[in-house]
Design an enzyme around this catalytic site. Sequence first.
Site, mmCIF file in Angstrom:
data_model
loop_
_atom_site.group_PDB
_atom_site.id
_atom_site.type_symbol
_atom_site.label_atom_id
_atom_site.label_comp_id
_atom_site.label_asym_id
_atom_site.label_seq_id
_atom_site.Cartn_x
_atom_site.Cartn_y
_atom_site.Cartn_z
ATOM 1 N N CYS A 16 51.137 31.856 31.085
ATOM 2 C CA CYS A 16 51.830 31.489 32.321
ATOM 3 C C CYS A 16 50.938 31.772 33.531
ATOM 4 C CB CYS A 16 53.186 32.198 32.398
ATOM 5 S SG CYS A 16 54.323 31.436 33.584
ATOM 6 N N HIS A 27 55.846 31.347 26.935
ATOM 7 C CA HIS A 27 55.723 32.805 26.769
ATOM 8 C C HIS A 27 55.965 33.245 25.327
ATOM 9 C CE1 HIS A 27 55.588 34.261 31.019
ATOM 10 N NE2 HIS A 27 56.152 33.089 31.265
ATOM 11 N N GLU A 71 55.111 36.089 24.101
ATOM 12 C CA GLU A 71 55.451 37.519 24.134
ATOM 13 C C GLU A 71 56.932 37.749 24.425
ATOM 14 O OE1 GLU A 71 55.179 36.675 28.468
ATOM 15 O OE2 GLU A 71 54.290 35.887 26.625
#
Length: 265
Positions: free
Chosen positions: A96, A224, A226
């Site tokens: 990002c 994302h 994560e």
Amino acid sequence: MSTPKILIITGYGVNCEAESEHAWKLAGAEPELVHLNDLLDNPDQLENFQTMMFIGGFSYGDHMTSGHVFAMRVKHHMQTQLQKFIDDGKLIMGICNGFQVMTKMGLLPGLDGRYFEPTVSLMQNDCGTFQNFWCDICFEDSSPCVFTKGLGTLPLPIRHGEGKIFTLDNALLEKIEATGCVAARYVDADNNPTLEFPANPNGSLNAIAGLTDPTGRIFGMMPHPEAYLFPENHPNWDKQKLDGNLPEKGLGLKLFQNAVNYIVG
């Protein structure tokens, strides 16, 4: 080889350090959080790590476009050390805002080994507003990217206002495609790359969600991974459980596991 050491850069508005740190730990690595100021004061500490990560957030409040200020500070203060890090065959990941930093710095797409000459940018979403939901992301089998090997299509969350990969240079875009530098694309329900909103949340050219350099060792994307470390992170996890297809682990973890597997050989 000993446990891979991962440098996660923090500070000045980036905010995904906790999730990113935990992702690397779950993948079997040893992450270390280092504030940008401490890294710029001592850039030679890069020697201690096998991977560095630019994380998500809103560095410097997204002034002068997302990631620009952060990118310029890194580029002008530690370009020599960063080039050596790349030449030594180490890995770099950006998610990002981290992806925005990498494109503004010129690390991606890194064609012809030119890592500090920006050629593409991430600009404002076509819809004109910040978007925050889940998308289907197809990882290209033909890409050399070590982070994305064998992943197929995964659902991942996006949350950005400037995620559109853009260039006015059609020949450059063709070269990016020809060299396998497109690592990930936004796809529709039929798993076809799409420019249509909301499957493509920003109107990115060629439905590009992530890029790698030609070596496959430098990688960035807008979604994302994560943020999908546990099955229950998925918005429909309860239905998945009832249907009997709830994964054992969050599917975003696979990108970090791929990186660790590559490092340890």
